[in-house]
Design a protein around this motif. Sequence first.
Motif, PDB file in Angstrom:
ATOM      1  N   ASN A  30       0.576  -1.128   0.073  1.00 28.81           N
ATOM      2  CA  ASN A  30      -0.320   0.226  -0.196  1.00 28.81           C
ATOM      3  C   ASN A  30       1.124   1.478  -0.175  1.00 28.81           C
ATOM      4  O   ASN A  30       0.360   2.406  -0.086  1.00 28.81           O
ATOM      5  CB  ASN A  30      -1.098  -0.132   1.479  1.00 28.81           C
TER       6      ASN A  30
ATOM      7  N   ASN B 117       1.987   2.667  -5.609  1.00 22.24           N
ATOM      8  CA  ASN B 117       1.423   2.587  -6.814  1.00 22.24           C
ATOM      9  C   ASN B 117       1.169   1.600  -8.698  1.00 22.24           C
ATOM     10  O   ASN B 117       3.144   1.019  -8.323  1.00 22.24           O
ATOM     11  CB  ASN B 117       1.097   4.183  -7.302  1.00 22.24           C
TER      12      ASN B 117
ATOM     13  N   ASN C 139      -3.741   4.259  -8.357  1.00 20.19           N
ATOM     14  CA  ASN C 139      -3.291   5.158  -6.906  1.00 20.19           C
ATOM     15  C   ASN C 139      -3.072   5.059  -4.644  1.00 20.19           C
ATOM     16  O   ASN C 139      -4.435   4.172  -5.152  1.00 20.19           O
ATOM     17  CB  ASN C 139      -3.273   6.523  -6.803  1.00 20.19           C
ATOM     18  N   SER C 140      -2.302   4.580  -4.732  1.00 17.45           N
ATOM     19  CA  SER C 140      -3.113   3.923  -3.603  1.00 17.45           C
ATOM     20  C   SER C 140      -2.936   4.881  -2.364  1.00 17.45           C
ATOM     21  O   SER C 140      -3.983   4.254  -1.733  1.00 17.45           O
ATOM     22  CB  SER C 140      -1.121   3.320  -2.934  1.00 17.45           C
ATOM     23  N   ARG C 141      -3.063   5.852  -2.423  1.00 19.02           N
ATOM     24  CA  ARG C 141      -3.718   7.211  -1.098  1.00 19.02           C
ATOM     25  C   ARG C 141      -5.122   7.266  -1.608  1.00 19.02           C
ATOM     26  O   ARG C 141      -5.431   7.029  -0.483  1.00 19.02           O
ATOM     27  CB  ARG C 141      -3.185   8.254  -1.198  1.00 19.02           C
ATOM     28  N   ASP C 142      -5.442   7.353  -2.442  1.00 18.99           N
ATOM     29  CA  ASP C 142      -7.185   7.513  -2.957  1.00 18.99           C
ATOM     30  C   ASP C 142      -7.839   6.527  -4.252  1.00 18.99           C
ATOM     31  O   ASP C 142      -9.014   6.840  -4.266  1.00 18.99           O
ATOM     32  CB  ASP C 142      -7.024   9.048  -2.716  1.00 18.99           C
ATOM     33  N   GLY C 143      -6.938   5.672  -4.321  1.00 21.66           N
ATOM     34  CA  GLY C 143      -7.725   4.796  -5.088  1.00 21.66           C
ATOM     35  C   GLY C 143      -7.740   5.148  -6.691  1.00 21.66           C
ATOM     36  O   GLY C 143      -8.595   5.222  -7.116  1.00 21.66           O
ATOM     37  N   SER C 144      -7.942   6.642  -6.837  1.00 20.85           N
ATOM     38  CA  SER C 144      -7.621   7.065  -8.460  1.00 20.85           C
ATOM     39  C   SER C 144      -7.092   6.231  -9.375  1.00 20.85           C
ATOM     40  O   SER C 144      -5.968   5.894  -9.251  1.00 20.85           O
ATOM     41  CB  SER C 144      -7.627   8.575  -7.980  1.00 20.85           C
ATOM     42  N   THR C 145      -7.786   6.175 -10.531  1.00 24.23           N
ATOM     43  CA  THR C 145      -7.388   5.499 -11.541  1.00 24.23           C
ATOM     44  C   THR C 145      -7.819   6.006 -12.762  1.00 24.23           C
ATOM     45  O   THR C 145      -8.061   7.131 -12.715  1.00 24.23           O
ATOM     46  CB  THR C 145      -8.449   4.434 -11.731  1.00 24.23           C
TER      47      THR C 145
ATOM     48  N   ASN D  39      -4.974  -4.299  -0.978  1.00 25.21           N
ATOM     49  CA  ASN D  39      -4.008  -4.120  -0.068  1.00 25.21           C
ATOM     50  C   ASN D  39      -3.806  -5.505   1.055  1.00 25.21           C
ATOM     51  O   ASN D  39      -2.653  -5.533   1.233  1.00 25.21           O
ATOM     52  CB  ASN D  39      -4.052  -2.234   0.124  1.00 25.21           C
TER      53      ASN D  39
ATOM     54  N   ILE E  47       2.695   9.639  -8.268  1.00 29.85           N
ATOM     55  CA  ILE E  47       1.483   9.962  -8.839  1.00 29.85           C
ATOM     56  C   ILE E  47       1.622   8.425  -9.720  1.00 29.85           C
ATOM     57  O   ILE E  47       2.800   8.913 -10.520  1.00 29.85           O
ATOM     58  CB  ILE E  47       0.237  11.212  -9.144  1.00 29.85           C
TER      59      ILE E  47
END
Length: 124
Positions: free
Chosen positions: A30, A33, A52-58, A74, A104
């Motif tokens: 986690n 990315n 991205n790991s922090r917010d799950g944005s794709t 994770n 990022i």
Amino acid sequence: QVQLVESGGGLVQPGGSLRLSCAASGLTFNWYNIGWFRQAPGKERQGVSCINSRDGSTYYADSVKGRFTISRDNGRNTAYLQIDSLKPEDTAVYYCAARPAFRICVLSADYNYWGQGTQVTVSS
């Protein structure tokens, strides 16, 4: 040492689906990315998706939007790439890659760790 191991590739007919997996070890998953890339014979490696790991944005390449879905678990140290409505032009070796979470995710090949790849062949 860090290992990324892809699996789930294979031969599938056009219109079919596959789910690729990327199992990670030797790193704190986690904190990284994850990107998915592919390389077809005679072509350059292409970034298809990342998460991205922090917010799950794709993010997705335009050529795969609506057909590919990236995700991660994770708890299982594993990332996935669901591929639907496969086309012959999706035929390639698919790779996963990892880069630190403070960077990022991007669809360029600027990643620290790479797997060995899994072959996806789309043919009737």
